[in-house]
Design a protein around this motif. Structure first.
Motif, short mmCIF file in Angstrom:
data_model
loop_
_atom_site.label_atom_id
_atom_site.label_comp_id
_atom_site.label_asym_id
_atom_site.label_seq_id
_atom_site.Cartn_x
_atom_site.Cartn_y
_atom_site.Cartn_z
N MET A 1 -51.36 14.04 -28.25
CA MET A 1 -50.57 15.43 -27.79
C MET A 1 -51.63 17.27 -28.67
N GLN A 2 -52.10 16.54 -30.13
CA GLN A 2 -52.30 17.94 -30.98
C GLN A 2 -53.54 18.28 -30.38
N ALA A 3 -54.68 17.16 -29.06
CA ALA A 3 -55.47 17.74 -28.50
C ALA A 3 -55.69 18.05 -27.21
N HIS A 4 -54.47 18.52 -26.83
CA HIS A 4 -53.92 19.07 -25.38
C HIS A 4 -53.19 17.88 -24.28
N ASP A 5 -53.62 16.97 -24.91
CA ASP A 5 -54.03 16.04 -23.83
C ASP A 5 -52.67 16.09 -22.03
N GLU A 6 -52.55 16.82 -22.01
CA GLU A 6 -51.87 16.70 -20.31
C GLU A 6 -51.28 15.80 -19.74
N ALA A 7 -51.87 14.39 -20.40
CA ALA A 7 -51.12 13.18 -20.28
C ALA A 7 -49.89 12.65 -21.24
N ALA A 8 -50.63 12.81 -22.17
CA ALA A 8 -49.35 12.53 -23.69
C ALA A 8 -48.18 13.93 -22.85
N PHE A 9 -48.94 14.82 -22.95
CA PHE A 9 -47.46 16.09 -22.91
C PHE A 9 -46.59 16.23 -21.37
N SER A 10 -47.26 15.15 -20.93
CA SER A 10 -46.15 14.48 -19.30
C SER A 10 -46.03 13.01 -19.99
N TYR A 11 -45.56 12.45 -20.81
CA TYR A 11 -45.35 10.96 -21.82
C TYR A 11 -43.85 11.71 -21.86
N LEU A 12 -44.43 13.05 -22.68
CA LEU A 12 -43.40 13.69 -23.55
C LEU A 12 -42.64 13.84 -23.15
N TYR A 13 -42.81 14.74 -21.80
CA TYR A 13 -41.95 15.10 -20.81
C TYR A 13 -40.41 14.09 -20.40
N ASP A 14 -41.62 13.21 -19.67
CA ASP A 14 -40.38 12.37 -18.84
C ASP A 14 -39.50 11.29 -20.14
N HIS A 15 -39.67 11.30 -21.40
CA HIS A 15 -39.48 10.33 -21.86
C HIS A 15 -38.27 10.92 -23.12
N TYR A 16 -38.60 12.19 -22.91
CA TYR A 16 -37.61 13.29 -24.00
C TYR A 16 -36.75 14.10 -23.02
N SER A 17 -37.14 14.73 -22.23
CA SER A 17 -36.40 15.80 -21.49
C SER A 17 -35.36 15.34 -21.27
N LYS A 18 -35.06 14.39 -21.32
CA LYS A 18 -32.89 14.32 -20.60
C LYS A 18 -32.49 14.94 -22.12
N ALA A 19 -32.80 13.96 -23.42
CA ALA A 19 -32.48 14.16 -24.74
C ALA A 19 -32.38 15.52 -25.21
N LEU A 20 -33.42 16.17 -25.00
CA LEU A 20 -33.62 17.69 -24.77
C LEU A 20 -32.71 18.10 -24.35
N TYR A 21 -32.47 18.31 -23.43
CA TYR A 21 -32.06 19.37 -22.57
C TYR A 21 -29.70 18.05 -22.60
N THR A 22 -30.11 17.28 -22.95
CA THR A 22 -28.32 17.10 -23.27
C THR A 22 -28.23 18.16 -24.34
N VAL A 23 -29.26 18.20 -25.53
CA VAL A 23 -28.45 18.52 -26.77
C VAL A 23 -28.31 20.71 -26.37
N ILE A 24 -29.50 21.11 -25.72
CA ILE A 24 -29.40 22.66 -25.25
C ILE A 24 -28.19 22.80 -24.61
N TYR A 25 -28.12 21.45 -23.59
CA TYR A 25 -26.97 21.89 -23.01
C TYR A 25 -25.02 21.83 -23.35
N GLN A 26 -24.95 20.96 -24.55
CA GLN A 26 -23.98 21.35 -25.63
C GLN A 26 -23.59 22.58 -25.58
N ILE A 27 -24.44 23.38 -27.27
CA ILE A 27 -25.40 24.96 -26.95
C ILE A 27 -24.79 25.42 -25.76
N LEU A 28 -25.08 25.14 -24.93
CA LEU A 28 -25.28 26.31 -23.06
C LEU A 28 -24.94 25.60 -22.31
N PRO A 29 -23.98 25.20 -22.31
CA PRO A 29 -23.04 24.80 -21.14
C PRO A 29 -23.40 25.07 -19.70
#
Length: 167
Positions: free
Chosen positions: A1-29
């Motif tokens: 990620m720190q080298a701005h590797d797009e594959a690493a970024f895609s991995y983060l998005y694929d694995h963490y976007s739902k959890a982060l969205y859920t937290v955001i949605y708790q604040i902004l429904p």
């Protein structure tokens, strides 16, 4: 990620976007707004990944703080306040049962929070999921600001112990 590797970024998005969205949605429904904030969060993660320090905590916690703070910042924006005055909120996160956007139970948080006293859960709900400041919570509950600060800190310490035992 720190080298701005797009594959690493895609991995983060694929694995963490739902959890982060859920937290955001708790604040902004509002689904569209929460999705917009999620996009902003991943842009910030991409831009500031160099500031992440593994010695200070886990990557997920760092990303979660960015998501929470970005959502809270959005609730405090002038545009959000103006729109909130003219738009009726028709959806309620508590009335959805495992819908498309998930819930806090999807990330194991609900089970962990059940281990806390009711007052502690309420303070976390107001502070972390609804975005109220400690000053606003003190006024809302009619208790001194120092008491709110102490109880939230104590609750976070209790939560840290609970999370440590649930691993």
């Amino acid at each position: 990620m720190q080298a701005h590797d797009e594959a690493a970024f895609s991995y983060l998005y694929d694995h963490y976007s739902k959890a982060l969205y859920t937290v955001i949605y708790q604040i902004l429904p509002q689904p569209e707004l929460a999705e917009d904030v999620l996009q902003d969060v991943f842009v910030k993660i991409w831009q500031y990944v160099g500031s992440y320090d593994a010695a200070k905590g886990r990557l997920y916690t760092w990303m979660l703080n960015i998501a929470r703070n970005t959502a809270i910042d959005r609730t405090r924006s002038r545009d959000f306040k103006r729109e909130a005055q003219t738009t009726a909120l028709t959806e309620n996160v508590y009335n959805q049962e495992g819908g498309l956007h998930g819930s806090i139970s999807d990330i194991g948080l609900k089970k962990t929070l059940e281990g806390l006293p009711e007052e502690s859960r309420r303070l976390l709900q107001l502070s972390y999921f609804q975005g109220y400041t400690q000053e606003e919570i003190a006024k809302m509950l009619g208790i001194p600001l120092g008491t709110v600060k102490t109880r939230i800190r104590s609750t976070l310490l209790q939560l840290r112990k609970l999370v440590g035992t649930n691993r």
